[in-house]
Write an enzyme that holds these catalytic residues in place. Structure first.
Site, PDB file in Angstrom:
ATOM      1  N   HIS A 389       0.753  -1.162   0.073  1.00 25.56           N
ATOM      2  CA  HIS A 389      -0.215  -0.033  -0.036  1.00 25.56           C
ATOM      3  C   HIS A 389       0.996   1.207   0.174  1.00 25.56           C
ATOM      4  O   HIS A 389       1.657   1.241   0.746  1.00 25.56           O
ATOM      5  CB  HIS A 389      -1.142  -0.058   1.389  1.00 25.56           C
ATOM      6  CG  HIS A 389      -1.719   1.230   1.392  1.00 25.56           C
ATOM      7  ND1 HIS A 389      -1.602   1.969   2.484  1.00 25.56           N
ATOM      8  CD2 HIS A 389      -2.877   1.796   0.484  1.00 25.56           C
ATOM      9  CE1 HIS A 389      -2.420   3.221   2.238  1.00 25.56           C
ATOM     10  NE2 HIS A 389      -2.873   2.847   1.092  1.00 25.56           N
ATOM     11  N   SER A 390       0.488   1.959  -0.757  1.00 30.70           N
ATOM     12  CA  SER A 390       1.068   3.665  -0.587  1.00 30.70           C
ATOM     13  C   SER A 390       2.712   3.530  -1.119  1.00 30.70           C
ATOM     14  O   SER A 390       2.911   2.689  -2.137  1.00 30.70           O
ATOM     15  CB  SER A 390       0.919   4.353   0.553  1.00 30.70           C
ATOM     16  OG  SER A 390       1.084   5.492   0.428  1.00 30.70           O
ATOM     17  N   LEU A 391       3.348   4.108  -0.146  1.00 31.11           N
ATOM     18  CA  LEU A 391       4.896   4.091  -0.374  1.00 31.11           C
ATOM     19  C   LEU A 391       5.450   2.577  -0.177  1.00 31.11           C
ATOM     20  O   LEU A 391       6.328   2.470  -0.664  1.00 31.11           O
ATOM     21  CB  LEU A 391       5.472   4.738   0.941  1.00 31.11           C
ATOM     22  CG  LEU A 391       7.215   4.814   1.007  1.00 31.11           C
ATOM     23  CD1 LEU A 391       7.760   5.601  -0.233  1.00 31.11           C
ATOM     24  CD2 LEU A 391       7.525   5.373   2.384  1.00 31.11           C
ATOM     25  N   LEU A 423      -1.340  -0.680  -4.258  1.00 30.20           N
ATOM     26  CA  LEU A 423      -2.615   0.018  -4.089  1.00 30.20           C
ATOM     27  C   LEU A 423      -2.184   1.250  -3.586  1.00 30.20           C
ATOM     28  O   LEU A 423      -1.547   1.564  -2.629  1.00 30.20           O
ATOM     29  CB  LEU A 423      -3.375  -0.805  -2.783  1.00 30.20           C
ATOM     30  CG  LEU A 423      -3.615  -2.115  -2.942  1.00 30.20           C
ATOM     31  CD1 LEU A 423      -3.261  -3.054  -1.713  1.00 30.20           C
ATOM     32  CD2 LEU A 423      -5.120  -2.465  -3.230  1.00 30.20           C
ATOM     33  N   THR A 425      -0.235   3.669  -5.014  1.00 33.33           N
ATOM     34  CA  THR A 425       1.352   3.621  -4.899  1.00 33.33           C
ATOM     35  C   THR A 425       1.894   4.834  -5.867  1.00 33.33           C
ATOM     36  O   THR A 425       1.322   5.107  -6.946  1.00 33.33           O
ATOM     37  CB  THR A 425       2.151   2.611  -5.400  1.00 33.33           C
ATOM     38  OG1 THR A 425       1.845   1.426  -4.118  1.00 33.33           O
ATOM     39  CG2 THR A 425       3.516   2.592  -5.405  1.00 33.33           C
TER      40      THR A 425
END
EC number: 3.1.-.-
Length: 785
Positions: A389-391, A423, A425
């Site tokens: 997720h994300s970073l 997700l 990112t």
């Protein structure tokens, strides 16, 4: 007196889940924890929040769903066993409804102050019989740390009989026992809890029990009154207590109390005990953080097992924030009879500002360790998938490249790579989504080395000076090679309500960079999104390609403006914490794009811990919603994003009550298409040429996108309400329930077949190129595990 008391501490990123039930039949002296539990039916509930005293001050924000028959009755003042004698004479109505076969939506949402003597609760709870014995009480004291979520359910023994009648009630209280002054110490924690109470039928209109509060502040309490019909016949009730800490690894002390009267709970609060089990009829089953993430025994003796590695984002964690995702992955894998082991690295908690390389190397070393690299047990798994997720998407990209290079390709030859999932990112960084002064602030280290990576700051490296995200996308690097080994590459991107990682960067769509405001007002994805699995050609998207140049001009021009709008945004943000800002009549809960005549808007919500809540109108719903931004304000787009981001973080918009009954009908997936790399190069050539005419403002973003699009990607665009960035992974089970459909869609993709038997072909790679990058890029003295 029947009492159950427990005091404990929980740590950063952990979840404690509890399952309780009451033994039925007889006088219940010999109840045992091994009793079986039948399915839950016909459950009703009331949530009560307290304010006023430091011992029992209600948590801010919350939600209750309750349903049943003939439940709008008032408790008599003489029933002291269910109403404390010290309460005043005012009454607050229960938000409830009668059910019939022709009705549509029957549950209501409400919150209650503790300044009441008579409270309307279900009829089944009235008239608890008067006996000479003290009411039963179960109390659990515990402490939560930044990684933990606790659910209190544990066995007990006592000699006092349980009052077993249709008029009985069960009171549950979860109290945040931290000092009141810590309410202001947000950057040191925060010291808040997310508490949820539910049953197995919470999604059924006629059999639902669901109460939750995402912001139980220090020195406040969260109350739930459970009628007899909810716990009769040994029906289970679940309690989950989660730490909301983000920035520091802090312990949060809490108390769980279970009794037949509020008076008994308050009396036990002053007791100087850690644990007391004196409630023979109450059975508590406790799932500790270690139990929730414990590896299945079968995984140590199976030749075919699928390892799924979860990676958290910035200021996040795996144990609590990705617990729901882990749970659903395991559930879905059972449908294809596949042994799946879900694990996550906890060593990067509270250190996500140290840069992608630092975080990725630590993750890579951990991955080598758990798979048995260098030992006789390697490989311990036959297949591997990574979900981030994300970073975390960038961190896992570095990690798989690190593993690939350090083992000279042997790792992925022994353990077959299957799914590579990200997700929300920021694949293209964040510089293209904001004015240049935001990028400069990041490049100066406002959020450490990670900010420099995301702003595409050139590397200070003796061999390679390109921005690190550009470097990782180079087809000659082990990072690109490792990602290419995976059978399927899938990315999820939010089209709206994600001000942290907007659609353009998360979907690797250059022409969508900086267009958050346009997406907010449209149900459509940006025009460059593929239709029918094929990317649009340059001719078909002439207007889209032109928009890249125009967009570059707009972003660049905005950097020339003064910072006044940003200052106003910060002032507005500070205003969110004032009492006047929290009590507004013009509020709105964001609804999923579905018309629902039964969904109501809240009236006069008080989200920030006022001592009194107006619940005189039984049609009111209590939600913690964010004040609407004035459309005529002088804020710039970036200023609005700042306000919206922090508003969602501090005052999250929770789903409506009707959503939980009909969540499976809400469609959040806007598009789901497979990107064809062969069809995109003409489009990128046109974008590059046009960008060069605008001083190459987006040249790095175009390079990254063009490189990664050499591979096939499945792109899933979703439209979520509330805090879309955290909701996408369902950071908290009920407050972020808008993301349930996203997780369901993801698990259906991952487990549409048994991957252990579907993917067995060995990979191929250029070992010479891979080995050459090892010492040049990530054996840097500045990086230590």
């Amino acid at each position: 007196m029947n009492v159950y008391v427990q005091r404990d501490d929980v740590g950063l990123g952990q979840i404690h889940r509890f399952r309780i039930f009451v033994q039925s039949g007889g006088n219940l002296h010999s109840a045992t924890s091994s009793t079986t539990v039948p399915p839950t039916v016909n459950l009703n509930s009331v949530t009560k929040k307290e304010s006023g005293s430091i011992e029992d001050r209600a948590g801010s924000g919350g939600m209750t769903i309750s349903s049943g028959e003939n439940i709008s009755k008032q408790i008599s003042e003489n029933n002291s066993s269910t109403n404390p004698k010290h309460a005043n004479s005012e009454s607050s109505p229960l938000l409830s409804s009668d059910f019939s076969s022709s009705s549509k939506d029957y549950h209501k949402v409400g919150a209650f102050t503790d300044n009441t003597n008579a409270i309307n609760i279900p009829e089944q709870t009235r008239g608890v019989s008067h006996t000479s014995s003290s009411p039963s009480v179960g109390t659990s004291f515990s402490s939560i740390n930044l990684r933990e979520v606790k659910n209190p359910l544990a066995g007990s023994d006592s000699t006092a009989p349980f009052i077993n009648s249709t008029n009985s009630v069960l009171w549950i209280r979860v109290r945040n026992r931290e000092a009141r002054f810590r309410q202001a110490a947000y950057l040191q924690g925060p010291f808040t809890l997310c508490v949820s109470v539910w049953n197995d039928q919470f999604f059924d209109e006629k059999n639902s029990l669901l109460n939750f509060d995402p912001q139980v502040q220090p020195s406040t309490s969260f109350w739930v009154c459970v009628p007899y019909s909810c716990f009769s016949n040994q029906q289970p009730i679940y309690i989950e207590i989660a730490s909301q800490a983000i920035f520091k690894d802090r312990s949060i002390n809490f108390e769980l109390a279970i009794s037949q009267s509020q008076h008994s709970i308050r009396a036990m609060s002053a007791a100087d005990i850690d644990t007391l089990h004196a409630f023979p009829a109450l059975h508590v089953e406790h799932q500790t953080p270690e139990n929730l993430w414990r590896l299945p025994y079968s995984s140590f003796h199976s030749k075919n097992s699928h390892l799924v590695v979860l990676t958290h984002g910035m200021h996040s964690n795996v144990g609590a924030d990705m617990e729901y995702l882990k749970e659903k992955l395991i559930e879905s894998s059972k449908s294809v009879k596949e042994l799946v082991v879900v694990r996550g690295f906890t060593g990067n908690y509270c250190q996500t500002e140290k840069g992608v390389r630092w975080l990725g190397k630590r993750l890579g070393e951990w991955l080598l360790d758990i798979t048995g690299w260098g030992s006789a047990s390697f490989p311990r798994y036959s297949h591997i998938s990574v979900v981030a997720h994300s970073l975390g998407g960038l961190v896992q990209t570095y990690a798989v490249g690190y593993v690939h290079a350090k083992t000279h390709g042997a790792f992925f030859q022994a353990i077959h790579p299957v799914f590579f999932v990200t997700l929300a990112t920021p694949w293209l960084g964040v510089a293209g989504e904001h004015p240049s002064y935001i990028g400069k602030a990041l490049s100066y280290g406002i959020i450490g080395k990670t900010g420099q990576d995301l702003s595409l700051t050139p590397l200070n490296h003796s061999i390679e000076s390109r921005p690190f995200l550009v470097l990782m996308s180079d087809p000659s690097t082990p990072f690109f090679q490792a990602v290419s080994f995976f059978e399927k590459r899938i990315l999820f991107a939010n089209t709206t309500n994600d001000y942290i990682v907007p659609f353009g960067t998360s979907a690797m769509e250059v022409s969508s960079l900086g267009k958050v405001e346009e997406a907010e007002g449209s149900d459509k994805v940006m025009p460059t999104h593929m239709e029918n699995g094929i990317s649009p050609t340059l001719k078909e998207n002439e207007q889209t390609v032109q928009s890249v140049g125009d967009n570059a001009k707009k972003i660049h021009a905005s950097s020339e403006e003064s910072g006044s709008s940003f200052s106003k945004a910060l002032k507005s943000f500070v205003g969110l914490f004032s009492y006047s800002a929290s009590k507004t009549t013009d509020t709105e809960i964001p609804l999923v794009k579905n018309e629902d005549e039964n969904a109501r808007k809240p009236t006069e919500p008080n989200c920030l811990g006022s001592d009194e809540l107006d619940v005189s109108n039984s049609s009111n719903q209590f939600f913690c919603s964010a004040p609407k931004l004035d459309p005529t304000s002088t804020f710039s787009g970036v200023a609005q994003r700042v306000v919206n981001t922090f508003t969602n973080l501090f005052i999250p918009a929770v789903p409506t009550d009707s959503y939980f009954f009909k969540y499976h009908l809400h469609k959040v997936v806007v598009s789901d298409n497979v990107h064809d790399p062969a069809a995109s190069f003409s489009t990128f050539d046109g974008i590059t040429e046009l960008n060069n005419m605008n001083n190459g403002f987006l040249s790095n973003e175009i390079t990254i996108a063009k490189n990664w699009h050499r591979l096939a990607w499945r792109k899933v665009a979703v439209r979520l309400d509330g805090d879309a960035h955290n909701t996408m992974i369902v950071r908290r089970r009920f407050p972020n329930a808008y993301g349930w459909t996203v997780i369901k869609h993801l698990t259906e993709i991952l487990f549409e077949q048994n991957t252990s038997t579907a993917y067995m072909n060995p990979i191929s790679f250029d070992e010479t190129t891979t080995a050459a990058w090892l010492s040049e890029i990530y054996e840097d003295n500045s990086i230590s595990v």
